[in-house]
Design a protein around this motif. Structure first.
Motif, mmCIF file in Angstrom:
data_model
loop_
_atom_site.group_PDB
_atom_site.id
_atom_site.type_symbol
_atom_site.label_atom_id
_atom_site.label_comp_id
_atom_site.label_asym_id
_atom_site.label_seq_id
_atom_site.Cartn_x
_atom_site.Cartn_y
_atom_site.Cartn_z
ATOM 1 N N GLU A 347 0.834 -1.201 0.000
ATOM 2 C CA GLU A 347 0.000 0.000 0.000
ATOM 3 C C GLU A 347 0.870 1.253 0.000
ATOM 4 O O GLU A 347 2.014 1.247 0.470
ATOM 5 C CB GLU A 347 -0.924 0.031 1.225
ATOM 6 N N LEU A 348 0.287 2.331 -0.502
ATOM 7 C CA LEU A 348 0.874 3.662 -0.402
ATOM 8 C C LEU A 348 -0.262 4.648 -0.157
ATOM 9 O O LEU A 348 -1.188 4.737 -0.962
ATOM 10 C CB LEU A 348 1.628 4.041 -1.686
ATOM 11 N N ASP A 349 -0.195 5.359 0.960
ATOM 12 C CA ASP A 349 -1.196 6.376 1.289
ATOM 13 C C ASP A 349 -0.631 7.761 1.015
ATOM 14 O O ASP A 349 0.509 8.063 1.399
ATOM 15 C CB ASP A 349 -1.608 6.287 2.763
ATOM 16 N N VAL A 350 -1.424 8.613 0.351
ATOM 17 C CA VAL A 350 -1.054 10.006 0.082
ATOM 18 C C VAL A 350 -2.130 10.857 0.749
ATOM 19 O O VAL A 350 -3.302 10.767 0.380
ATOM 20 C CB VAL A 350 -0.986 10.290 -1.431
ATOM 21 N N VAL A 351 -1.747 11.689 1.716
ATOM 22 C CA VAL A 351 -2.718 12.241 2.650
ATOM 23 C C VAL A 351 -2.627 13.765 2.712
ATOM 24 O O VAL A 351 -1.525 14.329 2.829
ATOM 25 C CB VAL A 351 -2.498 11.666 4.064
ATOM 26 N N GLU A 352 -3.783 14.423 2.650
ATOM 27 C CA GLU A 352 -3.858 15.865 2.897
ATOM 28 C C GLU A 352 -3.495 16.122 4.355
ATOM 29 O O GLU A 352 -4.024 15.464 5.257
ATOM 30 C CB GLU A 352 -5.257 16.383 2.597
ATOM 31 N N ALA A 353 -2.605 17.083 4.605
ATOM 32 C CA ALA A 353 -2.086 17.268 5.960
ATOM 33 C C ALA A 353 -1.969 18.747 6.295
ATOM 34 O O ALA A 353 -1.676 19.586 5.425
ATOM 35 C CB ALA A 353 -0.721 16.602 6.095
ATOM 36 N N PRO A 354 -2.149 19.095 7.580
ATOM 37 C CA PRO A 354 -2.046 20.493 8.022
ATOM 38 C C PRO A 354 -0.590 20.907 8.241
ATOM 39 O O PRO A 354 -0.115 21.031 9.377
ATOM 40 C CB PRO A 354 -2.831 20.490 9.342
ATOM 41 N N LEU A 355 0.126 21.113 7.137
ATOM 42 C CA LEU A 355 1.541 21.474 7.217
ATOM 43 C C LEU A 355 1.696 22.987 7.241
ATOM 44 O O LEU A 355 0.943 23.718 6.589
ATOM 45 C CB LEU A 355 2.301 20.886 6.026
ATOM 46 N N VAL A 356 2.702 23.449 7.966
ATOM 47 C CA VAL A 356 3.001 24.879 8.057
ATOM 48 C C VAL A 356 4.507 25.068 7.922
ATOM 49 O O VAL A 356 5.252 24.129 7.662
ATOM 50 C CB VAL A 356 2.488 25.474 9.389
ATOM 51 N N GLY A 357 4.957 26.317 8.117
ATOM 52 C CA GLY A 357 6.378 26.596 8.002
ATOM 53 C C GLY A 357 6.888 26.514 6.583
ATOM 54 O O GLY A 357 8.091 26.424 6.344
ATOM 55 N N GLY A 358 5.985 26.550 5.593
ATOM 56 C CA GLY A 358 6.396 26.472 4.197
ATOM 57 C C GLY A 358 6.503 25.056 3.664
ATOM 58 O O GLY A 358 6.831 24.860 2.498
ATOM 59 N N ALA A 359 6.245 24.040 4.495
ATOM 60 C CA ALA A 359 6.384 22.655 4.036
ATOM 61 C C ALA A 359 5.280 22.306 3.048
ATOM 62 O O ALA A 359 4.101 22.498 3.332
ATOM 63 C CB ALA A 359 6.343 21.698 5.231
ATOM 64 N N GLY A 360 5.659 21.781 1.889
ATOM 65 C CA GLY A 360 4.677 21.369 0.898
ATOM 66 C C GLY A 360 4.261 19.923 1.042
ATOM 67 O O GLY A 360 3.166 19.540 0.652
ATOM 68 N N GLY A 361 5.136 19.100 1.615
ATOM 69 C CA GLY A 361 4.850 17.690 1.804
ATOM 70 C C GLY A 361 5.914 17.057 2.674
ATOM 71 O O GLY A 361 6.994 17.608 2.851
ATOM 72 N N VAL A 362 5.608 15.909 3.220
ATOM 73 C CA VAL A 362 6.539 15.152 4.055
ATOM 74 C C VAL A 362 6.355 13.679 3.730
ATOM 75 O O VAL A 362 5.236 13.241 3.457
ATOM 76 C CB VAL A 362 6.285 15.387 5.561
ATOM 77 N N GLU A 363 7.455 12.911 3.773
ATOM 78 C CA GLU A 363 7.359 11.493 3.443
ATOM 79 C C GLU A 363 7.703 10.617 4.628
ATOM 80 O O GLU A 363 8.527 10.971 5.475
ATOM 81 C CB GLU A 363 8.270 11.150 2.265
ATOM 82 N N PHE A 364 7.048 9.469 4.658
ATOM 83 C CA PHE A 364 7.298 8.407 5.622
ATOM 84 C C PHE A 364 7.206 7.088 4.863
ATOM 85 O O PHE A 364 6.788 7.054 3.712
ATOM 86 C CB PHE A 364 6.258 8.451 6.750
ATOM 87 N N SER A 365 7.593 6.004 5.494
ATOM 88 C CA SER A 365 7.509 4.703 4.823
ATOM 89 C C SER A 365 6.046 4.357 4.550
ATOM 90 O O SER A 365 5.232 4.272 5.464
ATOM 91 C CB SER A 365 8.136 3.623 5.706
ATOM 92 N N GLY A 366 5.722 4.185 3.272
ATOM 93 C CA GLY A 366 4.371 3.794 2.891
ATOM 94 C C GLY A 366 3.331 4.882 3.007
ATOM 95 O O GLY A 366 2.141 4.617 2.782
ATOM 96 N N LEU A 367 3.736 6.091 3.342
ATOM 97 C CA LEU A 367 2.786 7.203 3.500
ATOM 98 C C LEU A 367 3.496 8.507 3.182
ATOM 99 O O LEU A 367 4.627 8.728 3.630
ATOM 100 C CB LEU A 367 2.236 7.231 4.924
ATOM 101 N N VAL A 368 2.830 9.368 2.415
ATOM 102 C CA VAL A 368 3.349 10.711 2.167
ATOM 103 C C VAL A 368 2.210 11.703 2.362
ATOM 104 O O VAL A 368 1.032 11.351 2.257
ATOM 105 C CB VAL A 368 3.955 10.864 0.751
ATOM 106 N N THR A 369 2.565 12.933 2.666
ATOM 107 C CA THR A 369 1.555 13.960 2.864
ATOM 108 C C THR A 369 1.735 15.090 1.862
ATOM 109 O O THR A 369 2.838 15.350 1.383
ATOM 110 C CB THR A 369 1.607 14.532 4.292
ATOM 111 N N VAL A 370 0.620 15.740 1.548
ATOM 112 C CA VAL A 370 0.591 16.924 0.680
ATOM 113 C C VAL A 370 -0.190 17.998 1.435
ATOM 114 O O VAL A 370 -1.280 17.736 1.947
ATOM 115 C CB VAL A 370 -0.068 16.610 -0.680
ATOM 116 N N ALA A 371 0.354 19.178 1.512
ATOM 117 C CA ALA A 371 -0.186 20.223 2.375
ATOM 118 C C ALA A 371 -1.610 20.624 2.005
ATOM 119 O O ALA A 371 -2.004 20.607 0.833
ATOM 120 C CB ALA A 371 0.713 21.458 2.327
ATOM 121 N N VAL A 372 -2.367 21.014 3.031
ATOM 122 C CA VAL A 372 -3.721 21.535 2.842
ATOM 123 C C VAL A 372 -3.731 22.648 1.811
ATOM 124 O O VAL A 372 -4.645 22.741 0.984
ATOM 125 C CB VAL A 372 -4.293 22.024 4.189
#
Length: 674
Positions: A347-372
């Protein structure tokens, strides 16, 4: 005063989490009798063809040699606080006895001095008759010292009780406008709330984000535990592969996205006054980090590629954007799997996330986030301004910026998916050699655009989303320099972004142009095959590319020196002009804004002043302060029907009303964002 109120609020939430943990986890101090789960029983999230060779790829005799974290996590009804009981199984894989085991709580590493850390240790205890002491010399460091040194090959089994909070994020901060202002503030000296980090452990827009929240083994270098990160520039996280078993208790109506795979869901008996709750059991084998996000408003768009389930989680209001993210993730996954090698998980989850500080996305094993912010209308709060300036077009005051944001969302998504190979599959020391995964992820995103849309689109987006980082750095007065160096060696965050995200990726383009596609992609595939689940160093990727075409090996190494060690960036990429860069950052439809006799100079003063460190009226080097009040008065005068609410005006004033300094301060850059 606000900080004092915040601390009291955090303590109140934490107390609720403790009580909740006591209800769900049993009396504190009572050790669970279960033994360490066998790694062979945790492989549901590993692809079938990978399971038989996994131990060999990891370089271990048995999968049970890896550290295992057994997490029992209870999240409160409002997704603001949690209680965590964590059982840790660690084996001494070195030749000498260990007198202590050191863990890091990376969520606590970026907080401001004197502030309450978001995660607190309550107590710890050892199992199997061992006696241990537990100390916390700093918020991000926990030291476990057994009464007798841990012999080579022996295992230590201990348990921690912790409490934590997710920092509440103002909705205004999560928009494109809010994050744009924070990025300007980062360059010009007004820092946002440091306790929120990048939103990794936070709650915003109805989403609870839990990342870097559980203690993990600290890095080992030259036989010693690493407890000092040398600053907060770059990534603060674990690089070592481990197993996670997580039992997550949440309200019944909450949707959870996580690393690993869900293996069961069970109802939890709670007092009648509480909301109905459920316990989700998750297995995450052979991961470098574990993260989860939870919301009552998540909807899921699912795609499949090569037998892997790809899911995009987005808020109901952002359903269309979530569908777009799912399409991009699937297409990028196909390109990277074909070019770089087999993805190891199911599986790979791509998730809308409440990121701040200019971060556009963050990655983890099997999961990545894309900023609100990439899921929202970027013109909210600006339509009246743009309409008042006479910008033409079909939407939001005459300007349709949806295509611009869509392209940014696509690039960020592709970049984060690429991290499943660069640092996820092929590990590296992200503190000592941050370029090794970041520059490759940037190049991979350009490769995705090339293969999906052609050379012209890839070149255009590369100029805007990659090379722009370098040119902004040079326009700001930062010197060119080596790309390959520790994160702590970059003088400023813009230097880190300019060299690691802006210059480094073009090393791979230069090598590809020199040795040709066949040798280039064969070299990258061999690099992945040799270092799957292991940790690579910079010479590994250079050697793999050089070995792919022995006749060109010396030239590959010359290019590595030129791009990664020497200073030829201005010659190779060009040095940016502050005013031209300021204009290029706007969508084409807004060109007329800069030509307006009243607003144009103010906008150029703001943008050019942030970017330029010398010369020019209103630039930072001129000594003239930026008059935000005049800009806001101009907005009101020219756009009386503006959507800029009093709250947004106050946010603008609070974020940007200051005199621009001559140089940016040393502040963390956007994390994992192209």
């Amino acid at each position: 005063m606000r900080r004092g109120v915040l601390v009291l609020w955090l303590r109140a939430i934490a107390l609720g989490a403790i009580l909740l943990g006591a209800i769900l986890l049993g009396p504190r101090g009572e050790a669970r009798a279960d033994e360490r789960p066998a790694a062979s029983a945790l492989l549901e999230g590993i692809r079938a063809e990978e399971r038989g060779v996994l131990a060999e790829e990891l370089g271990v005799g048995s999968l049970d040699e890896l550290p295992l974290y057994d997490l029992h996590l209870a999240i409160d009804d409002e997704l603001r606080g949690f209680g965590l009981r964590e059982r840790v199984f660690v084996r001494n894989g070195e030749r000498a006895p260990m007198r202590e085991v050191v863990l890091r709580v990376y969520a606590n590493a970026a907080g401001a001095p004197g502030t309450e850390p978001p995660v607190r240790l309550l107590e710890g205890r050892c199992h199997e008759g061992a006696s241990c002491t537990f100390t916390q010399p700093s918020p991000s460091v926990i030291v476990v010292r057994p009464s007798a040194p841990l012999a080579p090959g022996a295992q230590l089994d201990f348990e921690l009780d912790l409490q934590g909070v997710m920092v509440e994020l103002d909705e205004a901060r999560l928009s494109m406008m809010g994050q744009g202002l924070e990025s300007f503030a980062a360059l010009s000296g007004t820092a946002s709330d440091p306790s929120s980090g990048y939103g990794l452990l936070s709650r915003g827009a109805g989403i609870g984000s839990l990342a870097a929240f559980y203690p993990v083994l600290a890095r080992r270098r030259r036989g010693a535990w690493v407890t000092d990160d040398g600053g907060t520039t770059g990534d603060l996280s674990s690089d070592a592969v481990h197993h996670v078993v997580a039992r997550v208790v949440v309200p019944e109506d909450v949707v959870v996205a996580s690393s690993g795979v869900e293996v069961s869901v069970a109802d939890v008996a709670d007092p009648p006054a509480r909301a109905r709750r459920k316990e989700i059991t998750i297995h995450a084998a052979a991961v470098r980090e574990f993260a989860l996000l939870a919301s009552r408003d998540f909807v899921v768009a699912e795609r499949r590629d090569d037998g892997v389930r790809i899911r995009a989680f987005a808020l109901e209001a952002d359903r269309a954007e979530g569908e777009h993210v799912a399409d991009v993730a699937r297409a990028a996954f196909e390109v990277f799997g074909r070019r770089f090698g087999r993805y190891p998980y199911t599986e790979l989850d791509v998730v809308e996330a409440p990121l701040v500080g200019g971060a556009g996305g963050v990655e983890f094993s099997g999961l990545v986030t894309v900023a609100v912010m990439f899921h929202r209308d970027p013109m909210v709060g600006l339509s009246g301004l743009l309409g008042g300036l006479g910008a033409g077009g079909p939407s939001a005051g005459g300007v349709d910026a949806s295509d611009l944001v869509s392209s940014m969302r696509e690039f960020v998504t592709a970049h984060e998916v690429a991290h499943q190979w660069w640092h996820g599959l092929v590990g590296s020391d992200s503190r000592e050699h941050p370029f090794l995964d970041e520059s490759l992820a940037q190049y991979a995103a350009m490769l995705y655009l090339e293969e999906r849309y052609g050379d012209e689109r890839a070149e255009r987006e590369g100029e805007r989303q990659v090379a722009m980082n370098y040119r902004m750095m040079r326009a700001r007065g930062e010197p060119d320099g080596a790309v390959d160096r520790p994160a702590s060696a970059f003088r400023t965050p813009i230097a880190y972004a300019g060299l690691v995200y802006g210059k480094g990726p073009y090393f791979y383009r230069a090598v590809r142009e020199r040795i040709g596609d066949t040798a280039f992609f064969a070299g990258l595939a061999s690099y992945v095959a040799a270092h799957r689940f292991r940790e690579a160093v910079p010479d590994d990727v250079v050697s793999a590319l050089a070995s792919a075409t022995p006749s060109q090996g010396r030239e590959v190494r010359r290019l590595a020196r030129r791009w990664l060690e020497e200073r030829h960036g201005d010659e190779d990429l060009g040095r940016g002009d502050p005013r031209a860069l300021a204009r290029s950052m706007m969508p084409p439809e807004l060109a007329g804004v800069f030509d307006d006799p009243e607003m144009g100079p103010l906008l150029e003063q703001m943008l050019g002043g942030v970017l330029g460190s010398a010369g020019g009226a209103g630039g930072a080097g001129s000594g003239a302060p930026f008059d935000l009040g005049a800009l806001l008065r101009g907005i009101d005068a020219q756009a009386p029907g503006s959507e800029l609410s009093p709250e947004m005006l106050e946010f603008l004033e609070r974020t940007l009303s200051h005199e621009l300094p001559d140089a940016p301060p040393g502040r963390p850059p956007p994390r994992r964002t192209p």
